[in-house]
Design an enzyme around this catalytic site. Structure first.
Site, mmCIF file in Angstrom:
data_model
loop_
_atom_site.group_PDB
_atom_site.id
_atom_site.type_symbol
_atom_site.label_atom_id
_atom_site.label_comp_id
_atom_site.label_asym_id
_atom_site.label_seq_id
_atom_site.Cartn_x
_atom_site.Cartn_y
_atom_site.Cartn_z
ATOM 1 N N CYS A 1 -26.637 -3.572 45.927
ATOM 2 C CA CYS A 1 -25.685 -3.676 44.217
ATOM 3 C C CYS A 1 -26.307 -3.952 42.606
ATOM 4 C CB CYS A 1 -24.653 -4.977 44.345
ATOM 5 S SG CYS A 1 -24.853 -6.030 44.426
ATOM 6 N N THR A 2 -26.049 -3.961 41.610
ATOM 7 C CA THR A 2 -26.552 -4.671 40.644
ATOM 8 C C THR A 2 -27.757 -5.307 40.475
ATOM 9 O OG1 THR A 2 -25.163 -3.531 39.311
ATOM 10 C CG2 THR A 2 -26.693 -4.409 38.214
#
Length: 321
Positions: free
Chosen positions: A179-180
């Site tokens: 994810c980020t």
């Protein structure tokens, strides 16, 4: 020229019993050190993106690390040429990332970390027994994702569990989530383990750390971020443009929010189309009387009228000038 500002991205799963009082203390520290950003204080920990001058951001990291509950917090630090936020918000919420997985404690069980350099090697030699799983939302992975990554059709992270039902055929494979910044993967990978997936890993520090430590190789497009940049460059080795303009269909990695606040859709839009449509995703939105003035960025702060950064903060009278 050396950039004077920093952007900090971090999270920490740690029990906070005095979360209301700590929110006030934390908020006051940010105000007194000229920091802006979005910070969540929760009974399960901290999550934030903070921006300020380098020295102020360094003071903030020392402040967080000085509390033994958060001493293991890892900060992703990016240099920037200006403040990345117009305001400061320090809020109390039930979770540090909104999910439907409140029963999961990543401090008890989570997927095994894969460091950026190792992940880079995995991408280069990826085989049929390894799955790279993007656990972000549609608007995020449409503007950028890892090469050959499996994406999910979700509008919010809270929808992740229902999509896992479609991944039963992957239970015997090596699954690496990303994810980020890593925060969603802590719970997503734990949930996969709970559902019987046998070999679950996660990219440590997410896309941002991968860009900082492994040059972002094989990340296609840009990374959607939650500050006024909207997207950030990650790949300095073999960059590419993944998304296409919502209006014209031409390749673009420029992301905007629709100027109609009642829509506010996250969409890729070329600069030309942005001006042509006044920053809107459709003629209907363009004609909406509530449409916000388009300034070419496609980023809109919430209404700042009467904004008071000290609202809700109890200041020590001895420290007031």
């Amino acid at each position: 020229m050396e950039k004077e500002y920093s952007i900090l991205l971090y999270y920490c799963y740690a029990k906070i019993e005095d979360f209301e009082a700590y929110r006030e203390e934390h908020h006051l520290f940010c105000v007194e050190n000229n920091l802006r950003g979005r910070i969540i204080i929760s009974p399960e920990g901290l999550n934030g993106t903070v921006s300020g001058l380098k020295e102020d951001c360094e003071a903030y990291m020392k402040y967080v690390h000085a509390d033994e509950r958060f001493g293991h917090t890892e900060f992703k630090v990016e240099a920037h040429d200006r403040m990345a936020f117009a305001k400061l918000h320090v809020r109390v919420k039930p979770e540090i990332v909104h999910s439907s997985l409140r029963h999961i404690d990543p401090n008890i069980e989570t997927g095994t970390y894969v460091e950026p350099e190792e992940f880079r090697e995995i991408l280069e030699k990826q085989d049929d027994d390894t799955v790279i799983l993007d656990v972000r939302s549609n608007y995020e992975h449409k503007v950028g994702k890892f090469k050959n990554a499996l994406t999910l059709d979700i509008d919010n992270f809270r929808d992740f569990p229902q999509e896992v039902e479609q991944l039963e055929h992957l239970k015997k494979k090596k699954v690496i989530t990303y994810c980020t910044g890593g925060i969603k993967c802590e719970k997503a990978s734990a949930y996969l383990l709970e559902q019987g997936f046998e070999n679950v890993y996660q990219l440590h520090g997410g896309i941002i750390k991968y860009g900082l430590e492994a040059e972002g190789k094989d990340f296609e497009g840009k990374c959607y971020v939650f500050d006024n940049r909207i997207t950030a460059d990650v790949n300095s080795v073999n960059p590419s443009i993944l998304s296409k303009c919502f209006i014209s269909g031409v390749p673009t990695d420029r992301m905007v929010n629709c100027a109609n606040p009642e829509c506010n859709a996250h969409i890729p839009m070329s600069e030309e189309a942005g001006w042509l449509m006044d920053g809107c995703c459709s003629e209907e939105c363009r004609k909406n009387p509530a449409r916000r003035p388009y300034d070419g960025t496609g980023y809109y702060q919430k209404n700042t009228n009467h904004y008071n950064p000290l609202k809700g903060v109890k200041r020590d009278p001895a420290k007031i000038d």
